[in-house]
Design an enzyme around this catalytic site. Structure first.
Site, PDB file in Angstrom:
ATOM      1  N   HIS A  94     -10.894  -6.742   2.563  1.00  0.00           N
ATOM      2  CA  HIS A  94      -9.589  -7.294   2.152  1.00  0.00           C
ATOM      3  C   HIS A  94      -9.064  -6.447   1.005  1.00  0.00           C
ATOM      4  O   HIS A  94      -9.778  -6.223   0.026  1.00  0.00           O
ATOM      5  CB  HIS A  94      -9.751  -8.748   1.714  1.00  0.00           C
ATOM      6  CG  HIS A  94      -8.555  -9.290   0.982  1.00  0.00           C
ATOM      7  ND1 HIS A  94      -7.282  -9.236   1.505  1.00  0.00           N
ATOM      8  CD2 HIS A  94      -8.428  -9.863  -0.237  1.00  0.00           C
ATOM      9  CE1 HIS A  94      -6.436  -9.768   0.640  1.00  0.00           C
ATOM     10  NE2 HIS A  94      -7.097 -10.150  -0.432  1.00  0.00           N
ATOM     11  N   HIS A  96      -5.444  -5.177  -1.454  1.00  0.00           N
ATOM     12  CA  HIS A  96      -4.051  -5.370  -1.869  1.00  0.00           C
ATOM     13  C   HIS A  96      -3.372  -3.999  -1.814  1.00  0.00           C
ATOM     14  O   HIS A  96      -2.669  -3.614  -2.736  1.00  0.00           O
ATOM     15  CB  HIS A  96      -3.966  -5.947  -3.287  1.00  0.00           C
ATOM     16  CG  HIS A  96      -4.597  -7.297  -3.442  1.00  0.00           C
ATOM     17  ND1 HIS A  96      -4.688  -7.952  -4.639  1.00  0.00           N
ATOM     18  CD2 HIS A  96      -5.143  -8.140  -2.521  1.00  0.00           C
ATOM     19  CE1 HIS A  96      -5.291  -9.131  -4.465  1.00  0.00           C
ATOM     20  NE2 HIS A  96      -5.580  -9.252  -3.198  1.00  0.00           N
ATOM     21  N   TYR A 121      -3.686   5.646  17.256  1.00  0.00           N
ATOM     22  CA  TYR A 121      -4.833   5.178  16.466  1.00  0.00           C
ATOM     23  C   TYR A 121      -4.571   3.828  15.829  1.00  0.00           C
ATOM     24  O   TYR A 121      -5.492   3.027  15.647  1.00  0.00           O
ATOM     25  CB  TYR A 121      -5.261   6.231  15.435  1.00  0.00           C
ATOM     26  CG  TYR A 121      -6.128   7.260  16.096  1.00  0.00           C
ATOM     27  CD1 TYR A 121      -7.486   7.021  16.266  1.00  0.00           C
ATOM     28  CD2 TYR A 121      -5.583   8.419  16.628  1.00  0.00           C
ATOM     29  CE1 TYR A 121      -8.284   7.932  16.929  1.00  0.00           C
ATOM     30  CE2 TYR A 121      -6.373   9.337  17.297  1.00  0.00           C
ATOM     31  CZ  TYR A 121      -7.720   9.084  17.445  1.00  0.00           C
ATOM     32  OH  TYR A 121      -8.515   9.983  18.109  1.00  0.00           O
TER      33      TYR A 121
HETATM   34 ZN   LIG Z   1      -6.333 -10.870  -2.207  1.00  0.00          ZN
END
Ligand SMILES: [Zn+2]
Length: 213
Positions: A94, A96, A121
């Site tokens: 995960h 940002h 891709y």
């Molecule tokens: Zn986050």
């Protein structure tokens, strides 16, 4: 246990690589890996991915109980939502990352599939990318929303937040998260330009050729 030692080192190497290339800043972003014998390793809360200590990663047993290491990222629920819904998920990344997060803020995107098929891709590594509606950090409804999409999508984009990407291996999750970020960057570069996206036939051909769902 040598396997776990090696996985700890891999998580720290991937974290440093992502951080050094500006794919996540400060203490944002988190990584987890499902362990071969059951359980998970996850990056801790308030830890920079650029300076992870292998010995302090959060270790969970197979029931999801923390058994050693620092307290896990406050976003651990994003990871467990993916693992609960995807038996094939071996790792979750995960981020940002800037461009994917920028796209997550755009008003006029298709929430069922946020980015167009710009490259082969992208189709192969990410595929369809749904937008998860905005919820405040820690809101249990965010976990529910991710869970509702996770069985059908290994990558989702959290609105006004960033991407969550599962892979069969840590390398696959990393590469898919990077492909997503690069495609978001291309998409933003091409705003207000006439594009020649892959056609639905070209996308269908890739999905058939590479057994993509
Ligand atoms: Zn986050």
């Amino acid at each position: 246990m040598p396997d776990i030692t090696r996985i700890r080192d891999q998580i720290c190497q991937v974290g440093a690589s992502l951080f050094d290339r500006g794919l996540t800043a400060g203490s944002s972003g988190n990584i987890s890996v499902r362990l071969p014998g059951g359980g998970w390793l996850m990056t801790p809360t308030n830890a920079s991915l650029g300076a992870l200590d292998p010995a302090r990663l959060s270790l969970f047993d197979a029931s999801g109980r923390l058994i050693s290491g620092d307290a896990p990222t406050k976003e651990s629920f994003l990871h467990f939502s993916m693992y609960d819904e995807r038996a094939d998920a071996g790792a979750v990344v995960h981020l940002h990352s800037t461009h994917a997060t920028a796209v997550s803020i755009l008003r006029d995107v298709d929430p069922a599939d946020v980015l167009p098929a710009l490259t082969a891709y992208y189709v192969m590594r990410v595929g369809r990318l749904p937008l998860v509606p905005y919820f405040a950090p820690g809101d249990p409804d965010l976990a529910h929303a991710v869970r509702a999409m996770a069985s059908r999508h290994h990558a989702v984009l959290l609105a006004n937040h960033g991407p969550v990407v599962a892979g069969t291996t840590l390398a696959n999750a990393q590469y898919a998260a990077e492909e997503l970020e690069e495609t978001a960057k291309l998409f933003l570069m091409l705003q207000n330009r006439a594009r020649r996206d892959l056609t639905p036939e070209q996308v269908a051909n890739l999905r058939a050729r590479f057994n993509l769902t």
